[in-house]
Design an enzyme around this catalytic site. Sequence first.
Site, mmCIF file in Angstrom:
data_model
loop_
_atom_site.group_PDB
_atom_site.id
_atom_site.type_symbol
_atom_site.label_atom_id
_atom_site.label_comp_id
_atom_site.label_asym_id
_atom_site.label_seq_id
_atom_site.Cartn_x
_atom_site.Cartn_y
_atom_site.Cartn_z
ATOM 1 C CG ASP A 295 -5.368 -9.950 3.872
ATOM 2 O OD1 ASP A 295 -5.578 -9.083 2.998
ATOM 3 O OD2 ASP A 295 -5.850 -9.886 5.025
ATOM 4 C CG HIS A 296 -1.348 -6.167 1.661
ATOM 5 N ND1 HIS A 296 -1.877 -5.611 0.512
ATOM 6 C CD2 HIS A 296 -0.133 -6.658 1.306
ATOM 7 C CE1 HIS A 296 -1.019 -5.759 -0.482
ATOM 8 N NE2 HIS A 296 0.050 -6.401 -0.021
ATOM 9 C CE1 TYR A 471 -11.267 -4.888 6.626
ATOM 10 C CE2 TYR A 471 -10.736 -2.708 5.770
ATOM 11 C CZ TYR A 471 -11.171 -3.512 6.813
ATOM 12 O OH TYR A 471 -11.500 -2.958 8.033
ATOM 13 C CG HIS A 472 -5.563 -5.421 0.185
ATOM 14 N ND1 HIS A 472 -4.486 -4.587 0.445
ATOM 15 C CD2 HIS A 472 -6.633 -4.596 -0.001
ATOM 16 C CE1 HIS A 472 -4.881 -3.328 0.425
ATOM 17 N NE2 HIS A 472 -6.183 -3.311 0.163
ATOM 18 N N PRO A 473 -7.497 -10.026 0.286
ATOM 19 C CG PRO A 473 -9.583 -11.084 0.441
ATOM 20 C CD PRO A 473 -8.887 -9.772 0.702
#
Length: 543
Positions: A295-296, A471-473
């Site tokens: 994630d980021h 919000y980048h899983p």
Amino acid sequence: MSSVEADYVIVGAGSAGCVLANRLSANPAVKVVLLEAGGRDLNPWIHIPVGYFKTMHNPAVDWCYRTEPDPGLNGRQLDWPRGKVLGGSSSLNGLLYVRGQPQDYDRWAQMGNPGWAWDDVLPLFKRSENQERGADDFHGTEGPLSVSDMRLSRPICDAWVEAAQAAGYPFNPDYNGASQEGVGYFQLTTRNGRRCSSAVAFLNPARSRPNLKIVTRAAASRILFDGKRATGVAYRDAGGIEHSVKARAEVILSSGAIGSPQLLMVSGIGEADHLREHGITVRHDLKGVGSNMQDHLQARLVFKCKEPTLNDEVRSLLDQARIAMKYALHRRGPMAMAASLATGFMRTGDHVDTPDIQFHVQPWSADSPGAGVHPFSAFTMSVCQLRPESRGMIRLASSDAAVYPKIHPNYLSTETDCRTIVEGIKIARRIARHAPLTDKISEEFRPDAALDIDDYDGTLNWARNNSTTIYHPTGTCKMGQGGDAVVDARLRVHGIGGLRVVDCSIMPEIVSGNTNAPAIMIGEKASDMILEDLKAGAFAGTA
């Protein structure tokens, strides 16, 4: 249990799932059933760009996941919003259209995934896109996904772009073009001032096709099998009654980096010992399911300002009425705003060849989307590491798919990740010390000026205490050929017939940027491969 039958059953109507539904059902001889756990995208806030303030953390349209306490964040837990509605997270996200770097996809191919290099996927990005700037070597205009420039500008964001250039970072008018590096302004998935989600772009044009059936409020409970071949999906409706859909050709999981590995595991596909812990009969021992999660992580720096920002514009009811009227009449103003206006893709040093950090610059400040803006004039510089080395995992909490799994992000668990987030924060603070920002900033608020810019340990501890997900899983059903891979290069689940995964969980490494545009590309790529197999008379066999 009631039952229907189709050629393809797609689980999840998110960014990739809507693409699949459109492309596969374009053949009238192919019957497609699309299952979505959430409802229709009828909430009007979904379609207003700034509506993410109203939809994130709203359980009517958001899964509202929450992580386990994370050691890298000094034991903090984070909210992980994910879309639970037609369009999935593309109906909730910040509308930012970012593809990543060509090197991201070239690395995927080099890791044993032929067909995924930049030259292979660029035509798919272009095919999806309807770029308002026009067509060129990097952009298309014939696709259903509208991509637009900002319909809003704010002096504080323009000042940031100028200050970043003064600090030595070049201006780049198109980070989705020949080069990503530089500073500029975001491109958005909007059409005439309204959100262009994957549901709007891909599902709405296909909705009336007689060979496409869309079932909402359909929460998948398990995959059905005949031996080691997937044959359908069982799901529960809103009343808890179980139904099934039989797949004559394939089951396709497009439930995202949390939902797809969870459904595999509760269906008996995953690390055998972990499945047995929950009393699940092991159908196929596949240890990579739920692992490799990336994630980021963003550090959100807030600066108080000497002049009004969007925080001030939305404070009074009269101002809110003016903003609403401007949007209603012209589809412009703050209600047409994406999550960020300005951006920058930068290198933290000469040790990297391509940008390793990204900025999201916002003319407002808040503790989180949905929490309301701060009661003072301020703006936000969010900085995130683009290619984290840290790897987390999804683990079951129960054999019941309705019970949320345990999310272990494992943020900031490597020296490189710690060093990069600290350097990103330092770069943000340095930019703030260049004109014209110096004339606009009154105070460093988060972190405050008492934290020395060269205090590595103090800055890292501030990051651990304050950073949050962007919000980048991704990555939990890794594409590849090694022992930790879940799917092959054609996205077929290893060891199982008739089953593919098509969403961001297949990324072997996270892309260098926001993930919605890559998710749509993955849907395009998978559609081509599935239709190729259909034409060849070879439904997805065992990978």
